[in-house]
Design a protein around this motif. Sequence first.
Motif, PDB file in Angstrom:
ATOM      1  N   ASP A   1      17.794 -42.617  10.377  1.00 38.95           N
ATOM      2  CA  ASP A   1      19.218 -42.846  10.617  1.00 38.95           C
ATOM      3  C   ASP A   1      20.006 -42.912   9.312  1.00 38.95           C
ATOM      4  N   LEU A   2      19.473 -43.645   8.333  1.00 37.01           N
ATOM      5  CA  LEU A   2      20.198 -43.782   7.072  1.00 37.01           C
ATOM      6  C   LEU A   2      20.199 -42.481   6.270  1.00 37.01           C
ATOM      7  N   ALA A   3      19.140 -41.707   6.363  1.00 37.23           N
ATOM      8  CA  ALA A   3      19.129 -40.409   5.681  1.00 37.23           C
ATOM      9  C   ALA A   3      20.197 -39.504   6.300  1.00 37.23           C
ATOM     10  N   ALA A   4      20.258 -39.495   7.615  1.00 31.12           N
ATOM     11  CA  ALA A   4      21.290 -38.695   8.280  1.00 31.12           C
ATOM     12  C   ALA A   4      22.680 -39.194   7.897  1.00 31.12           C
ATOM     13  N   GLU A   5      22.842 -40.517   7.852  1.00 31.61           N
ATOM     14  CA  GLU A   5      24.132 -41.090   7.457  1.00 31.61           C
ATOM     15  C   GLU A   5      24.480 -40.734   6.007  1.00 31.61           C
ATOM     16  N   THR A   6      23.465 -40.680   5.155  1.00 28.00           N
ATOM     17  CA  THR A   6      23.684 -40.277   3.756  1.00 28.00           C
ATOM     18  C   THR A   6      24.326 -38.898   3.704  1.00 28.00           C
ATOM     19  N   PHE A   7      23.795 -37.971   4.475  1.00 26.35           N
ATOM     20  CA  PHE A   7      24.329 -36.609   4.453  1.00 26.35           C
ATOM     21  C   PHE A   7      25.670 -36.508   5.173  1.00 26.35           C
ATOM     22  N   LEU A   8      25.893 -37.348   6.162  1.00 24.54           N
ATOM     23  CA  LEU A   8      27.198 -37.381   6.816  1.00 24.54           C
ATOM     24  C   LEU A   8      28.266 -37.849   5.826  1.00 24.54           C
ATOM     25  N   ILE A   9      27.954 -38.906   5.087  1.00 25.75           N
ATOM     26  CA  ILE A   9      28.877 -39.402   4.067  1.00 25.75           C
ATOM     27  C   ILE A   9      29.082 -38.338   2.992  1.00 25.75           C
TER      28      ILE A   9
ATOM     29  N   GLU B   1      30.301 -24.424   5.337  1.00 24.41           N
ATOM     30  CA  GLU B   1      29.406 -23.470   5.981  1.00 24.41           C
ATOM     31  C   GLU B   1      28.026 -23.441   5.325  1.00 24.41           C
ATOM     32  N   ARG B   2      27.941 -23.804   4.048  1.00 19.30           N
ATOM     33  CA  ARG B   2      26.671 -23.770   3.315  1.00 19.30           C
ATOM     34  C   ARG B   2      26.065 -25.158   3.098  1.00 19.30           C
ATOM     35  N   PHE B   3      26.724 -26.189   3.604  1.00 18.36           N
ATOM     36  CA  PHE B   3      26.255 -27.553   3.374  1.00 18.36           C
ATOM     37  C   PHE B   3      24.852 -27.766   3.926  1.00 18.36           C
ATOM     38  N   SER B   4      24.493 -27.032   4.940  1.00 27.42           N
ATOM     39  CA  SER B   4      23.152 -27.165   5.523  1.00 27.42           C
ATOM     40  C   SER B   4      22.062 -26.818   4.510  1.00 27.42           C
ATOM     41  N   VAL B   5      22.375 -25.973   3.538  1.00 27.21           N
ATOM     42  CA  VAL B   5      21.422 -25.635   2.481  1.00 27.21           C
ATOM     43  C   VAL B   5      21.090 -26.893   1.680  1.00 27.21           C
ATOM     44  N   LEU B   6      22.106 -27.664   1.380  1.00 28.15           N
ATOM     45  CA  LEU B   6      21.942 -28.933   0.661  1.00 28.15           C
ATOM     46  C   LEU B   6      21.094 -29.899   1.484  1.00 28.15           C
ATOM     47  N   PHE B   7      21.400 -29.989   2.761  1.00 29.78           N
ATOM     48  CA  PHE B   7      20.639 -30.846   3.672  1.00 29.78           C
ATOM     49  C   PHE B   7      19.164 -30.434   3.682  1.00 29.78           C
ATOM     50  N   ASP B   8      18.917 -29.150   3.861  1.00 27.84           N
ATOM     51  CA  ASP B   8      17.537 -28.656   3.916  1.00 27.84           C
ATOM     52  C   ASP B   8      16.784 -28.915   2.615  1.00 27.84           C
ATOM     53  N   ALA B   9      17.479 -28.827   1.497  1.00 23.30           N
ATOM     54  CA  ALA B   9      16.833 -28.986   0.198  1.00 23.30           C
ATOM     55  C   ALA B   9      16.489 -30.434  -0.131  1.00 23.30           C
ATOM     56  N   HIS B  10      17.253 -31.397   0.399  1.00 23.80           N
ATOM     57  CA  HIS B  10      17.091 -32.781  -0.053  1.00 23.80           C
ATOM     58  C   HIS B  10      16.834 -33.817   1.038  1.00 23.80           C
ATOM     59  N   TYR B  11      16.955 -33.453   2.292  1.00 27.65           N
ATOM     60  CA  TYR B  11      16.840 -34.456   3.365  1.00 27.65           C
ATOM     61  C   TYR B  11      15.516 -35.217   3.316  1.00 27.65           C
ATOM     62  N   GLU B  12      14.417 -34.513   3.272  1.00 32.07           N
ATOM     63  CA  GLU B  12      13.102 -35.168   3.344  1.00 32.07           C
ATOM     64  C   GLU B  12      12.888 -36.119   2.165  1.00 32.07           C
ATOM     65  N   GLU B  13      13.315 -35.718   0.992  1.00 32.43           N
ATOM     66  CA  GLU B  13      13.183 -36.564  -0.202  1.00 32.43           C
ATOM     67  C   GLU B  13      14.002 -37.848  -0.047  1.00 32.43           C
ATOM     68  N   ILE B  14      15.220 -37.731   0.437  1.00 28.68           N
ATOM     69  CA  ILE B  14      16.085 -38.896   0.640  1.00 28.68           C
ATOM     70  C   ILE B  14      15.516 -39.782   1.746  1.00 28.68           C
ATOM     71  N   ARG B  15      15.019 -39.182   2.817  1.00 30.11           N
ATOM     72  CA  ARG B  15      14.430 -39.966   3.911  1.00 30.11           C
ATOM     73  C   ARG B  15      13.222 -40.757   3.422  1.00 30.11           C
ATOM     74  N   ARG B  16      12.377 -40.129   2.600  1.00 31.68           N
ATOM     75  CA  ARG B  16      11.207 -40.839   2.063  1.00 31.68           C
ATOM     76  C   ARG B  16      11.631 -42.001   1.180  1.00 31.68           C
ATOM     77  N   TYR B  17      12.638 -41.780   0.346  1.00 29.34           N
ATOM     78  CA  TYR B  17      13.134 -42.844  -0.527  1.00 29.34           C
ATOM     79  C   TYR B  17      13.623 -44.032   0.310  1.00 29.34           C
ATOM     80  N   ILE B  18      14.424 -43.762   1.300  1.00 29.14           N
ATOM     81  CA  ILE B  18      14.945 -44.833   2.149  1.00 29.14           C
ATOM     82  C   ILE B  18      13.801 -45.502   2.904  1.00 29.14           C
ATOM     83  N   GLY B  19      12.850 -44.717   3.394  1.00 34.48           N
ATOM     84  CA  GLY B  19      11.702 -45.265   4.120  1.00 34.48           C
ATOM     85  C   GLY B  19      10.862 -46.192   3.271  1.00 34.48           C
ATOM     86  N   ARG B  20      10.808 -45.945   1.981  1.00 33.26           N
ATOM     87  CA  ARG B  20      10.058 -46.829   1.090  1.00 33.26           C
ATOM     88  C   ARG B  20      10.816 -48.125   0.837  1.00 33.26           C
TER      89      ARG B  20
END
Length: 176
Positions: free
Chosen positions: A41-49, A13-32
């Motif tokens: 897609d890979l950032a979303a897959e990271t959080f799905l995993i 129920e609180r996992f979205s807090v984790l997503f909100d806190a780190h998604y953009e940072e992980i997406r930027r890393y993957i984008g680089r």
Amino acid sequence: MTTFLDGAVADPERFSVLFDAHYEEIRRYIGRRLDLDIAEDLAAETFLIAFRQRDNFDAAKGGIRAWLYGIATNLIGRHRRAEMRRYRALARSGPPADDGHDQRVVDRVAARVTVQKLSAALAGLSRGERDVVLLVAYGELTYDEVAAALGVAYGTVASRLSRARTKLRDALGVEV
């Protein structure tokens, strides 16, 4: 030491807090590391995993950031051939032209030469060396976080980074 976010890992129920806190940072890393169009897609897959494996998270082995970067780096590994083709293509041709900006010709030529040399130098590193360099450079992770992300010892991180710096310095002809 556990944090508020550590609890969010275990609680669906609180996992979205984790997503909100780190998604953009992980997406930027993957984008680089890969093309920007695949980063989403890979950032979303990271959080799905991460969500599916949340019961396996162990705060004693490293923080949430390192855990997420580890998952993202493993996904990038699956796309390694595309990443290597990209580095080799950039080494041959330079960065794509940015037609939307009125840049000076000298700046564009210098940027192309730099990107070509850097891309070739990165392509010349081993997978482990490249992962360490890019986690430190793009993810701004500490050695401890890189070790946790990759599941290797701190000393392995230090030695890979040292070898990579030597190779990059030799390839680029600059102090790294």
